[in-house]
Write an enzyme that holds these catalytic residues in place. Structure first.
Site, PDB file in Angstrom:
ATOM      1  N   PRO A 151       8.844 -56.739  28.461  1.00  0.00           N
ATOM      2  CA  PRO A 151       9.333 -58.056  28.873  1.00  0.00           C
ATOM      3  C   PRO A 151       8.217 -59.095  28.897  1.00  0.00           C
ATOM      4  O   PRO A 151       7.191 -58.899  29.535  1.00  0.00           O
ATOM      5  CB  PRO A 151       9.906 -57.810  30.268  1.00  0.00           C
ATOM      6  N   GLU A 152       8.412 -60.157  28.143  1.00  0.00           N
ATOM      7  CA  GLU A 152       7.499 -61.296  28.157  1.00  0.00           C
ATOM      8  C   GLU A 152       8.258 -62.473  28.771  1.00  0.00           C
ATOM      9  O   GLU A 152       9.343 -62.285  29.318  1.00  0.00           O
ATOM     10  CB  GLU A 152       7.024 -61.602  26.721  1.00  0.00           C
TER      11      GLU A 152
END
Length: 289
Positions: A2-3
């Site tokens: 997850p960014e």
DNA sequence: GTGTTTGTTATCAA
DNA sequence: CTTGATAACAAACA
């Protein structure tokens, strides 16, 4: 992985589901995932509620309603963390989704879960146990944000002038700069490669060699790439799912990440993959200079 | 058994 | 002191 776009998707959805709902019970299945004493964690959170959810870079910050010693619950998903919510009705149906696309909960990777007064449950899953939940005071939270996070993209702080300033008196390459959370926050390995592709710049380029036009292109591409990824609810490559346990669709719009050996969607050149800045790095051999 | 995956920090060097 | 480059970590899978 997850960014910023994935974490922001979770933040927006989850806030609608749990804001103001009283916490009835918490199960800590892996003490290592909670960076406080279990007794403290339970004492502070049970009968409390989350007022709202903030985000800085890839870090989620849940604001506590009753904020005495601790005012925020920090949640970092690192590589494989997930936050999945089920309401009472979904749980009565077995807790498991009817569609194969959606992650079932709880499962063997569930490390912590919350039960709310309305019967809903929030599951923190983390295959590799790199992620964490941590209660902090208002002062600690502010200190952590100030010391570890650079400019936040998609906010008024992210001006061209502020971005250009990052390039002064610095001797590194563009990918390393984009990945450096202390300079600009929220960009990880997927979007660093996608942003470089968008700007038609090789990830290995020294920033000292970039023209002001190229820096301007990078600036615009950071905004464009992140905004479109959010609109597509993030990229599901391996583990990422949203707070419904559902995949994001941005993988269909990736131009270079994970496409090594395939043809560029624009120039028909081949996408190459190298190891750079300690990370798998993808680029089009023809249209990135 | 080996290599690969990445966000972050630790460590060492300049 | 600052900056940068690289190693290390965690866990599972092909």
């Amino acid at each position: 992985m997850p960014e910023l776009p994935e974490v922001e998707t979770i933040r927006r959805d989850l806030e609608k589901k749990i804001a103001g709902e009283k916490i009835k019970n918490i199960e800590i299945l892996a003490t290592k995932s909670v960076h406080n004493k279990s007794t403290d964690f339970l004492n502070v959170l049970v009968d409390n509620n989350f007022k709202h959810i903030e985000r800085r870079g890839k870090l989620l910050m849940f604001a506590l309603d009753k904020a005495d010693k601790y005012a925020f619950l920090l949640v970092h998903l690192k590589m494989t963390g997930q936050l999945i919510y089920r309401n009472k009705k979904q749980l009565l149906a077995g807790g498991h989704s009817q569609t194969a696309m959606v992650t079932n909960v709880p499962n063997k990777f569930t490390r912590v879960f919350f039960t709310f007064n309305d019967g809903g449950q929030l599951f923190f899953n983390d295959l590799r146990r790199f992620g964490y939940l941590k209660l902090v005071s208002k002062e600690e939270k502010e200190k952590i944000v100030a010391n570890n996070f650079g400019i936040e993209p998609l906010t008024p702080d992210f001006t061209l002038e502020a971005f250009v300033r990052l390039f002064k008196k610095r001797q590194t390459n563009i990918k390393a700069l984009l990945l450096n959370q202390k300079l600009i926050s929220g960009i990880g390995n997927i979007y660093a490669d996608e942003i470089c592709f968008c700007a038609k710049i090789l990830p290995t380029r020294k920033i000292i060699d970039l023209s002001s036009l190229e820096i301007k292109k990078l600036y615009k591409c950071i905004e464009d790439v992140l905004k479109i990824a959010i609109a597509n609810r993030g990229t599901t490559f391996n583990n990422y799912v949203d707070s419904d346990g559902q995949s994001g669709s941005h993988i269909n719009f990736l131009n270079v990440y994970g496409r090594d050996g395939e043809k560029c969607k624009y120039c028909k050149g081949v996408i190459l993959k190298i190891k750079h800045a300690g990370r798998g790095t993808h680029f089009c051999s023809k249209c990135q200079k």
